[in-house]
Design a protein around this motif. Structure first.
Motif, mmCIF file in Angstrom:
data_model
loop_
_atom_site.group_PDB
_atom_site.id
_atom_site.type_symbol
_atom_site.label_atom_id
_atom_site.label_comp_id
_atom_site.label_asym_id
_atom_site.label_seq_id
_atom_site.Cartn_x
_atom_site.Cartn_y
_atom_site.Cartn_z
ATOM 1 N N SER A 1 0.911 -1.120 -0.066
ATOM 2 C CA SER A 1 0.067 -0.151 -0.139
ATOM 3 C C SER A 1 0.761 1.365 0.052
ATOM 4 O O SER A 1 1.749 1.570 0.843
ATOM 5 N N ALA B 1 0.586 5.572 -0.489
ATOM 6 C CA ALA B 1 -0.485 6.541 -0.555
ATOM 7 C C ALA B 1 -0.062 7.701 -1.455
ATOM 8 O O ALA B 1 1.222 8.242 -1.422
ATOM 9 N N ALA C 1 -7.453 6.624 -4.021
ATOM 10 C CA ALA C 1 -7.088 5.784 -2.712
ATOM 11 C C ALA C 1 -5.806 5.237 -2.840
ATOM 12 O O ALA C 1 -5.032 5.219 -3.875
ATOM 13 N N ASN C 2 -5.153 4.695 -1.975
ATOM 14 C CA ASN C 2 -3.894 4.203 -2.115
ATOM 15 C C ASN C 2 -3.739 2.832 -2.940
ATOM 16 O O ASN C 2 -4.735 2.322 -3.590
ATOM 17 N N ARG D 1 -6.326 10.230 3.841
ATOM 18 C CA ARG D 1 -7.246 9.044 3.639
ATOM 19 C C ARG D 1 -6.904 8.075 2.714
ATOM 20 O O ARG D 1 -6.309 8.448 1.453
ATOM 21 N N SER D 2 -7.041 6.787 2.928
ATOM 22 C CA SER D 2 -6.987 5.969 1.745
ATOM 23 C C SER D 2 -8.175 5.860 1.068
ATOM 24 O O SER D 2 -9.028 4.869 1.140
ATOM 25 N N GLY D 3 -8.478 7.044 0.422
ATOM 26 C CA GLY D 3 -9.709 7.290 -0.455
ATOM 27 C C GLY D 3 -9.495 8.295 -1.346
ATOM 28 O O GLY D 3 -8.420 8.961 -1.536
ATOM 29 N N ALA D 4 -10.613 8.902 -1.763
ATOM 30 C CA ALA D 4 -10.595 9.762 -2.961
ATOM 31 C C ALA D 4 -10.607 11.273 -2.291
ATOM 32 O O ALA D 4 -11.308 12.238 -2.255
ATOM 33 N N ASN E 1 -13.431 5.238 7.657
ATOM 34 C CA ASN E 1 -12.655 5.289 6.781
ATOM 35 C C ASN E 1 -10.926 5.389 7.349
ATOM 36 O O ASN E 1 -10.875 5.795 8.478
#
Length: 288
Positions: free
Chosen positions: A144, A146, A153-154, A231-234, A283
């Motif tokens: 993973s 970032a 996301a990652n 965040r591992s997201g948008a 999240n």
């Protein structure tokens, strides 16, 4: 069923609390609920196959704990049993972090960067072309990596691992376009909440968002002057320094500073607001 109810008289500050509804006629309402110091406030976990949520065990306090209005912890007329523990060590820190910098040329094939005199806890990579800057900490499990400014996301096959004397670069074109020159920075000796040890001027960590305002991420053994979280997201990464005024944070991307993200740097951590970039419920966020 009253919100913000304090259960006191323990005689110590608990580090973990478990509560079980013993009498509710609906089986689903009797799931056990657990909260510990690393959940950072109002975000407890059922011991069944159910996601964390707010309004269960809302806080661990100096002489007890606080429950919300949820039937899992405070249903009208129901009987609850609880157990509380203290004894997890307080954090301590010493010495300073380690740092190294360097570059490599992308080949498109997996490559190892070695020769560091330490095991890195944070690595940042950026090329001289049109690829995003990325980072990885040693608390990111699996493969993973970032982004710093990309609201995405990652991804995998980036910085695939942090090793005893360096790190491994995968085949993603973000970090390994053939012929591109990549510059990296590596930092070691981080204060780590998994081990309660590390340097007195560099830390890494993680938290799960709960969506509540003025949430404190705590238990650093010193006050930070800079915090970044992603965040591992948008959403893109954000950061704040001790020179930032008011309730403002900056972005790694081309966005003006804004309120309601990293709201303050505290004596033992930092405070986040409700914006989803820093605190979307359920999240995962990594910070340094």
């Amino acid at each position: 069923a009253s919100d913000n109810r304090d259960i006191t008289g323990l005689g110590f500050a608990p580090h973990s609390v478990l509560i079980k509804n013993a009498t509710n006629a609906t089986a689903n309402n009797t799931r056990p609920i657990l909260n510990s110091r690393e959940m950072y406030g109002d975000y407890a976990t059922p011991l069944t196959a159910t996601a964390n949520a707010v309004d269960y065990i809302q806080a661990l306090q100096s002489d007890g704990f606080q429950v919300g209005a949820s039937v899992f912890v405070n249903g009208t007329g129901d009987t609850y049993y609880w157990v509380a523990f203290a004894g997890s060590g307080n954090y301590s820190a010493s010495d300073s972090f380690e740092m190294d910098v360097g570059s490599y040329t992308g080949t498109g094939s997996t490559l190892n960067v070695t020769g560091l005199s330490f095991s890195p806890n944070l690595v940042i990579v950026k090329d001289n072309g049109a690829n995003y800057a990325v980072f990885r900490t040693s608390l990111m499990a699996g493969d993973s990596t970032a982004y710093m400014s990309n609201a995405a996301a990652n991804f995998t096959l980036g910085i695939t691992s942090l090793n005893s004397d360096g790190f491994t670069i995968g085949t993603s074109t973000v970090v390994n376009t053939n012929g591109n020159t990549y510059h990296w920075q590596a930092f070691g000796g981080a204060f780590n909440p998994y081990t309660n040890t590390g340097s007195a001027d560099f830390a890494i960590g993680a938290y799960m968002g709960n969506g509540l305002d003025n949430r404190d991420v705590t238990r650093l053994p010193w006050q930070p002057d800079f915090v970044a979280t992603k965040r591992s997201g948008a959403s893109s990464g954000v950061w704040r320094t001790s020179a930032t005024s008011g309730d403002l944070s900056s972005f790694f991307g081309a966005t003006a500073e804004t309120a309601n993200y990293i709201q303050a740097l505290n004596a033992d951590g930092f405070e986040i607001g409700t914006n989803g970039v820093v605190n979307t419920a359920a999240n995962l966020y990594h910070w340094f």
